[in-house]
Each structure stands twice: as C-alpha cells, then as structure tokens.
Design an enzyme around this catalytic site. Structure first.
Site, mmCIF file in Angstrom:
data_model
loop_
_atom_site.group_PDB
_atom_site.id
_atom_site.type_symbol
_atom_site.label_atom_id
_atom_site.label_comp_id
_atom_site.label_asym_id
_atom_site.label_seq_id
_atom_site.Cartn_x
_atom_site.Cartn_y
_atom_site.Cartn_z
ATOM 1 N N GLN A 1 -4.316 -1.814 9.894
ATOM 2 C CA GLN A 1 -4.194 -3.100 9.198
ATOM 3 C C GLN A 1 -4.707 -4.250 10.077
ATOM 4 O OE1 GLN A 1 -3.121 -3.574 5.901
ATOM 5 N NE2 GLN A 1 -3.873 -5.645 6.289
ATOM 6 N N LYS B 1 0.832 -1.209 0.000
ATOM 7 C CA LYS B 1 0.000 0.000 0.000
ATOM 8 C C LYS B 1 0.868 1.260 0.000
ATOM 9 C CE LYS B 1 -3.729 -2.507 2.241
ATOM 10 N NZ LYS B 1 -4.368 -2.920 3.509
ATOM 11 N N ASP C 1 -11.204 2.672 4.886
ATOM 12 C CA ASP C 1 -11.490 1.236 4.801
ATOM 13 C C ASP C 1 -12.992 0.993 4.764
ATOM 14 O OD1 ASP C 1 -9.613 -0.723 4.510
ATOM 15 O OD2 ASP C 1 -9.018 -0.766 6.621
#
Ligand code: NDP
Length: 291
Positions: free
Chosen positions: A95, A51, A118
């Site tokens: 994460q 990412k 997200d």
C-alpha cells in the site's frame, strides 16, 4: 444534465462476476492476496481494510502484514522476497504511500511480476507498452477502461485528453486509451502544459488525474464530452462531522450540465480500483493454478 456513471454499481457487478467465476473453479486452494502496510497512515489503513472486505466477499483469502513506520528497505525487501517465494500467495500489494526512507520504485520492482497485481513494476509496465495480454495493468486506469466500456462510451478514433502523467494513473491510462481496440487519439497534459484549457476543450473523453480540486472548469469541457474524475482531494467542510469532505479534480456542479457522462467523487473511479485489484488477483491465481 449528464448521466452520472455509478462506479459503486459497476464495481458491484464486477465483484459479482468474479465471485461467480471463482465459485465455478474447483481447485486445491483459494486465491490469496497479501497486503503489506507500512505505518499507520489513516487513509492507507482504510484503503487496505476496504480491499480486505471486498476480497472476503468474493472468496479471496487475504493476509495482512503490518510493518512499523521506521521499517528499512532491507526489512521490507525481506518480507516481499518471502511472499514472492510463498506458493500459497498469488498476489502482493504494497500500500502506497510509503514512509520517506523507503523507495516506492525499488519496492514495486521487488514484487515478482506474476504477483504484481498493482501493475506498477517495470516488467508489467513494459508488457503494457507492448500490449502483451500477460500484463497486469495498474488498477485505477484499468478500472476507468471498464467504466468507459460498460457505460457504452465509444473511444475509437475519438480524442482523449489525460491530465496527469504519473506512473500509476496518467501514463498507463494514456497507453490503454491508445491501445488497439480502444483506438483513441491521446494527448497527455501535465503541470508544464501550455494552453491546458484549450486542449481539454477538444476532448471527447477527458480524464483528470491531477490531485487538485477545481482543476477542470466548465469552460475546459466540450459539450457532450465524457468526463472521468480520478482526483481524490480532502477539502475543509462545515457540513460534515469530520470537518472535511472528498472532492475530485473537476468542478462537478458546473461541468456536469455540459457533458454526456461524468463520474462523481466519491463513488466513481475509486470503487473500480478495488474491483480491478480483485480481477488481477483472480487472474494471477488462475495463472498459478494452470487454469
Ligand atoms: P501525482 O501527483 O503523481 O500526479 C499528478 C499529475 O498532475 C502530475 O503529472 C502533474 O504534473 C499533474 N499536474 C499537477 N498540477 C497540474 C496542473 N495545474 N495542470 C495540469 N497538470 C497538473 O498524482 P497521481 O497520479 O498519483 O494521482 C492523481 C489524483 O488521483 C490524486 O488526487 C490521487 O489521490 C487520485 N487517485 C485516485 C485513485 C482512485 O482510486 N480513485 C487512485 C490513484 C490516485 P507534473 O508531472 O508536471 O508534476
């Protein structure tokens, strides 16, 4: 034989478009995404690295915060709160998976909705339910919609079956497919579903998000269906140096000859998840900068 949907190629196009869009924006600062990783889980290390790399390619600044494995919820919350309050940070990504002592739901909900790229917070899931354009949509299902659209698959009035009902893939996927504009007729299956094979075999669009290799066999797939394989499973392999390989949830070899389009694993849905994270980050930035 099915057309294989090349997720890497589609993701590269999205990256290019985002880079061009960003190049056309003159503003006081660049977009910025903050990554939080707790512990040293090798898959998480590699996902975050990927990412960061894609963000840099596009021109998005990234900041990585690494916390020790034994981090407590109040410590993680304090970091999220400081990033929530930081005017130079547009997007926050924690994460997953998190170590056991931490609550993923509490953590995802701690992130301010306008930085929750997200899309896992209650606020963004609620906005998605209401088809509100302000929703940040979870990146994997959003990426699948992009793959479907760009591959020219028509969903309107057609039967879609989603296998898996998680908050990060299955549920938002079903909501997106039934949304106005997509207009599919959606069935969601899970581990308690009876007649799974029969239901899957009716799908024009079949999405497998289970996390179990070989869940979808050829007899479960309708002739000419579009099959999207979300699963990422590590299985032992004597042909690789690492001793394992990645496979999806679909018996690719036997399903591919039957369907019209199919995504491979790896190189299908995975790259799109990262591309959508970047798209959401740019959207958050534009919102914060009033662009
Ligand atoms: P979860 O474990 O949260 O959910 C799995 C779902 O599959 C559950 O709803 C479960 O049912 C259902 N299920 C389990 N066994 C069966 C079965 N035998 N028949 C039918 N349904 C079953 O997983 P996620 O949604 O987080 O992820 C799914 C897969 O997608 C994983 O392999 C994951 O690694 C991958 N993934 C890939 C991403 C990418 O970028 N490509 C991103 C996110 C995930 P129940 O609810 O009843 O337990």
């Amino acid at each position: 034989m099915a057309e294989i949907i090349d997720g890497n190629a589609v993701a590269s196009s999205v990256h290019r478009e985002l880079k061009e869009e960003l190049a056309g924006i003159s503003a006081a600062r660049r977009p910025c995404v903050a990554f939080i990783r707790v512990g040293e889980d090798p898959a998480s290390v590699s996902y975050v690295r990927k990412k960061e790399r894609v963000a840099a390619e596009i021109g998005i600044e990234s900041r990585l915060h690494v916390l020790p494995e034994n981090t407590q919820q109040n410590e993680l919350n304090a970091l999220i709160d400081s990033l929530n309050a930081d005017g130079g940070v547009d997007a926050i990504l924690v994460q997953a998976p998190l170590p056991k002592q931490l609550s993923e739901r509490d953590t995802f909900n701690r992130v301010r909705a306008d930085k929750d790229v997200d899309g896992f917070s209650n606020a963004n899931l609620g906005l998605l339910c209401q088809e509100d354009p302000r929703a940040f949509v979870a990146c994997t299902p959003a990426g699948i919609v992009e793959l479907i659209r760009r591959s020219g698959v028509n969903t309107s009035g057609r039967r879609a079956v989603v296998v898996g009902r998680s908050l990060i893939v299955g549920k938002p996927m079903a909501l997106l497919l039934m949304k106005k504009g997509m207009d599919a007729t959606v069935t969601v299956c899970h581990s308690k579903s009876e007649k799974l094979a029969e239901i899957c075999a009716q799908a024009d669009i079949l999405i497998a998000a289970v996390g179990r290799p070989q869940t979808i066999s050829a007899d479960m797939v309708k002739e000419g269906a579009c099959v999207i394989d979300v699963g990422i499973n590590r299985v032992p392999s004597s042909s690789t140096k690492s001793g394992y390989k990645l496979v999806g949830d679909v018996d690719f070899e036997n399903v591919a000859p039957k369907c019209s389009k199919i995504t491979p694993v790896p190189g299908g849905v995975g790259p799109m998840t990262v591309a959508m994270l970047m798209k959401n980050t740019l959207a958050a930035y534009k919102r914060h900068m009033g662009i």
